[in-house]
Design an enzyme around this catalytic site. Structure first.
Site, PDB file in Angstrom:
ATOM      1  N   SER A 241      32.985  15.223  32.351  1.00 48.44           N
ATOM      2  CA  SER A 241      32.879  13.894  31.734  1.00 48.44           C
ATOM      3  C   SER A 241      34.134  13.614  30.913  1.00 48.44           C
ATOM      4  CB  SER A 241      31.665  13.877  30.793  1.00 48.44           C
ATOM      5  OG  SER A 241      31.600  12.668  30.075  1.00 48.44           O
TER       6      SER A 241
ATOM      7  N   LYS B 163      30.453  19.972  28.035  1.00 53.12           N
ATOM      8  CA  LYS B 163      31.379  19.343  28.995  1.00 53.12           C
ATOM      9  C   LYS B 163      32.831  19.787  28.746  1.00 53.12           C
ATOM     10  CE  LYS B 163      28.470  16.856  31.512  1.00 53.12           C
ATOM     11  NZ  LYS B 163      28.260  17.117  32.953  1.00 53.12           N
TER      12      LYS B 163
ATOM     13  N   TYR C  61      26.510  17.879  24.020  1.00 52.23           N
ATOM     14  CA  TYR C  61      27.013  17.436  25.334  1.00 52.23           C
ATOM     15  C   TYR C  61      28.522  17.625  25.380  1.00 52.23           C
ATOM     16  CZ  TYR C  61      27.558  14.127  29.318  1.00 52.23           C
ATOM     17  OH  TYR C  61      27.849  13.512  30.524  1.00 52.23           O
TER      18      TYR C  61
ATOM     19  N   SER D 188      19.326  11.134  41.742  1.00 57.42           N
ATOM     20  CA  SER D 188      19.515   9.954  40.889  1.00 57.42           C
ATOM     21  C   SER D 188      21.002   9.683  40.653  1.00 57.42           C
ATOM     22  CB  SER D 188      18.808  10.255  39.548  1.00 57.42           C
ATOM     23  OG  SER D 188      19.156   9.346  38.541  1.00 57.42           O
TER      24      SER D 188
ATOM     25  N   THR E 285      24.086   4.411  35.144  1.00 57.06           N
ATOM     26  CA  THR E 285      23.024   5.252  35.732  1.00 57.06           C
ATOM     27  C   THR E 285      21.911   5.431  34.685  1.00 57.06           C
ATOM     28  OG1 THR E 285      23.841   7.357  34.861  1.00 57.06           O
ATOM     29  CG2 THR E 285      24.813   6.608  36.943  1.00 57.06           C
TER      30      THR E 285
HETATM   31  N1  LIG Z   1      26.574   8.080  33.788  1.00 58.47           N
HETATM   32  C1  LIG Z   1      27.607   8.329  33.015  1.00 58.47           C
HETATM   33  O1  LIG Z   1      28.081   7.443  32.248  1.00 58.47           O
HETATM   34  C2  LIG Z   1      28.277   9.676  33.063  1.00 58.47           C
HETATM   35  C3  LIG Z   1      29.504   9.817  32.402  1.00 58.47           C
HETATM   36  C4  LIG Z   1      30.140  11.052  32.424  1.00 58.47           C
HETATM   37  C5  LIG Z   1      29.563  12.122  33.108  1.00 58.47           C
HETATM   38  N2  LIG Z   1      28.369  11.966  33.722  1.00 58.47           N
HETATM   39  C6  LIG Z   1      27.809  13.131  34.407  1.00 58.47           C
HETATM   40  O2  LIG Z   1      27.477  12.797  35.735  1.00 58.47           O
HETATM   41  C7  LIG Z   1      26.452  13.678  36.197  1.00 58.47           C
HETATM   42  C8  LIG Z   1      25.359  12.857  36.865  1.00 58.47           C
HETATM   43  O3  LIG Z   1      24.735  12.045  35.873  1.00 58.47           O
HETATM   44  P1  LIG Z   1      24.156  10.580  36.176  1.00 58.47           P
HETATM   45  O4  LIG Z   1      24.927   9.639  35.353  1.00 58.47           O
HETATM   46  O5  LIG Z   1      24.023  10.361  37.632  1.00 58.47           O
HETATM   47  O6  LIG Z   1      22.726  10.719  35.453  1.00 58.47           O
HETATM   48  P2  LIG Z   1      21.219  10.692  35.989  1.00 58.47           P
HETATM   49  O7  LIG Z   1      20.982   9.468  36.792  1.00 58.47           O
HETATM   50  O8  LIG Z   1      20.385  10.952  34.793  1.00 58.47           O
HETATM   51  O9  LIG Z   1      21.162  11.949  36.985  1.00 58.47           O
HETATM   52  C9  LIG Z   1      21.108  13.263  36.504  1.00 58.47           C
HETATM   53  C10 LIG Z   1      20.764  14.201  37.658  1.00 58.47           C
HETATM   54  O10 LIG Z   1      20.691  15.547  37.145  1.00 58.47           O
HETATM   55  C11 LIG Z   1      19.444  16.136  37.558  1.00 58.47           C
HETATM   56  N3  LIG Z   1      18.977  17.080  36.555  1.00 58.47           N
HETATM   57  C12 LIG Z   1      18.729  16.837  35.231  1.00 58.47           C
HETATM   58  N4  LIG Z   1      18.240  17.932  34.624  1.00 58.47           N
HETATM   59  C13 LIG Z   1      18.182  18.906  35.583  1.00 58.47           C
HETATM   60  C14 LIG Z   1      17.753  20.259  35.588  1.00 58.47           C
HETATM   61  N5  LIG Z   1      17.247  20.844  34.482  1.00 58.47           N
HETATM   62  N6  LIG Z   1      17.832  20.950  36.749  1.00 58.47           N
HETATM   63  C15 LIG Z   1      18.303  20.382  37.881  1.00 58.47           C
HETATM   64  N7  LIG Z   1      18.712  19.097  37.951  1.00 58.47           N
HETATM   65  C16 LIG Z   1      18.650  18.365  36.812  1.00 58.47           C
HETATM   66  C17 LIG Z   1      18.493  14.940  37.694  1.00 58.47           C
HETATM   67  O11 LIG Z   1      17.446  15.210  38.609  1.00 58.47           O
HETATM   68  P3  LIG Z   1      15.916  15.592  38.265  1.00 58.47           P
HETATM   69  O12 LIG Z   1      15.477  14.709  37.157  1.00 58.47           O
HETATM   70  O13 LIG Z   1      15.221  15.350  39.564  1.00 58.47           O
HETATM   71  O14 LIG Z   1      15.965  17.042  37.900  1.00 58.47           O
HETATM   72  C18 LIG Z   1      19.421  13.875  38.284  1.00 58.47           C
HETATM   73  O15 LIG Z   1      19.496  14.042  39.691  1.00 58.47           O
HETATM   74  C19 LIG Z   1      25.994  14.463  34.972  1.00 58.47           C
HETATM   75  O16 LIG Z   1      26.582  15.738  34.975  1.00 58.47           O
HETATM   76  C20 LIG Z   1      26.513  13.634  33.808  1.00 58.47           C
HETATM   77  O17 LIG Z   1      26.718  14.411  32.652  1.00 58.47           O
HETATM   78  C21 LIG Z   1      27.712  10.769  33.729  1.00 58.47           C
END
Ligand SMILES: NC(=O)c1ccc[n+]([C@@H]2O[C@H](COP(=O)([O-])OP(=O)(O)OC[C@H]3O[C@@H](n4cnc5c(N)ncnc54)[C@H](OP(=O)(O)O)[C@@H]3O)[C@@H](O)[C@H]2O)c1
Length: 261
Positions: free
Chosen positions: A140, A157, A153, A16, A188
């Site tokens: 993050s 982080k 969080y 995702s 996302t």
């Molecule tokens: N989007 C933002 O604004 C943002 C900002 C700063 C940092 N981030 C960081 O970017 C990274 C990716 O996030 P995203 O925005 O792409 O969010 P997302 O679309 O919710 O994706 C999260 C991913 O983590 C996996 N995941 C969640 N829980 C898990 C578990 N227990 N074991 C293994 N995999 C797990 C999910 O897959 P499954 O559900 O299939 O397990 C999914 O592939 C994260 O570390 C997030 O903290 C995001």
């Protein structure tokens, strides 16, 4: 030749958002991927959708149980060479400290901190032996600036950036590259999947993330920084991109801003 061509890349959170976009771009760049998240079926669909699906493999793991995840990875991967580990899987939070069960803090730490530590410790000895490897963690902007509703969080982080700094210092002599990626607001499912005070998912989007840059753009900028072996990079736009800089040089302004938001 591009940095990722022919490299074996273990990518978590590949089902995702940012991880899915990274998987697509890494496959196009000629990497051989190990795709990890909890959902095996979704990962298999992702694998089949990538360029050269036969080069990629699925490894479903639940990183909320890091020890079990590593035991399973060990039995599936054995001595397989990993050139690049991208710790991208993660879960966010939307709940006040007063309303948040301690178990939710533990869950956030398991996935966002201990999951990273466990996979890093798993791949590191082989990388050191080969005097070659690169470890990346997607932290993050929330790892530099604490805001309301994200106390667990923020803790995880912030912690993971410290872990990566220490890893960089300890592995410099072994030729290992270490990169921390700090995304700002990215569009996302992260808000939708974020944990509330009782551990249930928020289940709805958040205007801040929805107004952020796309996962594809975030992946493109992150992979550019990884290929350049940058130590740390902030990826995003607007206030979320500026926040770490402001936090460093004008922390009082940031404190007032986050208290008002
Ligand atoms: N989007 C933002 O604004 C943002 C900002 C700063 C940092 N981030 C960081 O970017 C990274 C990716 O996030 P995203 O925005 O792409 O969010 P997302 O679309 O919710 O994706 C999260 C991913 O983590 C996996 N995941 C969640 N829980 C898990 C578990 N227990 N074991 C293994 N995999 C797990 C999910 O897959 P499954 O559900 O299939 O397990 C999914 O592939 C994260 O570390 C997030 O903290 C995001």
């Amino acid at each position: 030749m591009n940095y990722f061509q022919g490299k074996s890349v273990w990518l978590t959170g590949a089902s995702s958002g940012i991880g899915l976009a990274m998987a697509q771009q890494l496959a196009e760049a000629g990497a051989h991927l190990i795709l990890t998240s909890r959902r095996a079926d979704t990962l298999e669909q992702v694998r089949l959708s990538l360029q050269h699906p036969e080069r990629h493999q699925v490894l479903a793991l639940d990183l909320s149980q890091p020890e079990t995840a590593v035991t399973h990875a060990q039995s599936e991967l054995g001595d397989q060479v990993i050139d690049l580990l991208i710790n991208n899987a993660g879960v966010s939070q939307r709940s006040r400290i007063l309303d948040t069960d301690l178990s939710v803090y533990r869950q956030l730490m398991e996935i966002d901190y201990f999951g990273v530590v466990a996979l890093t410790k798993f791949v590191l000895p082989r990388m050191i032996e080969r005097h070659n490897g690169h470890i990346v963690t997607v932290s993050s902007v929330a790892g530099k600036v604490g805001t309301k509703l994200r106390s667990g969080y923020n803790g995880a982080k912030f912690g993971v950036i410290g872990f990566m700094d220490s890893l960089r210092a300890e592995t410099a002599e072994h030729g290992i590259a270490v990169t921390s990626i700090l995304p700002g607001f990215i569009n996302t499912q992260v808000a939708h999947n974020s944990l509330t005070g009782d551990g249930s998912a928020l289940g709805k989007p958040d205007p801040d993330n929805a107004g952020g840059i796309s996962a594809e753009e975030c992946a493109r900028l992150s992979l550019k920084a990884i290929a350049a072996q940058k130590a740390e990079v902030v990826v995003g736009s607007g206030v979320s991109k500026l926040a770490p800089f402001l936090q460093r040089f004008a922390p009082g302004i940031v404190r007032r801003m986050v208290a008002k938001r």
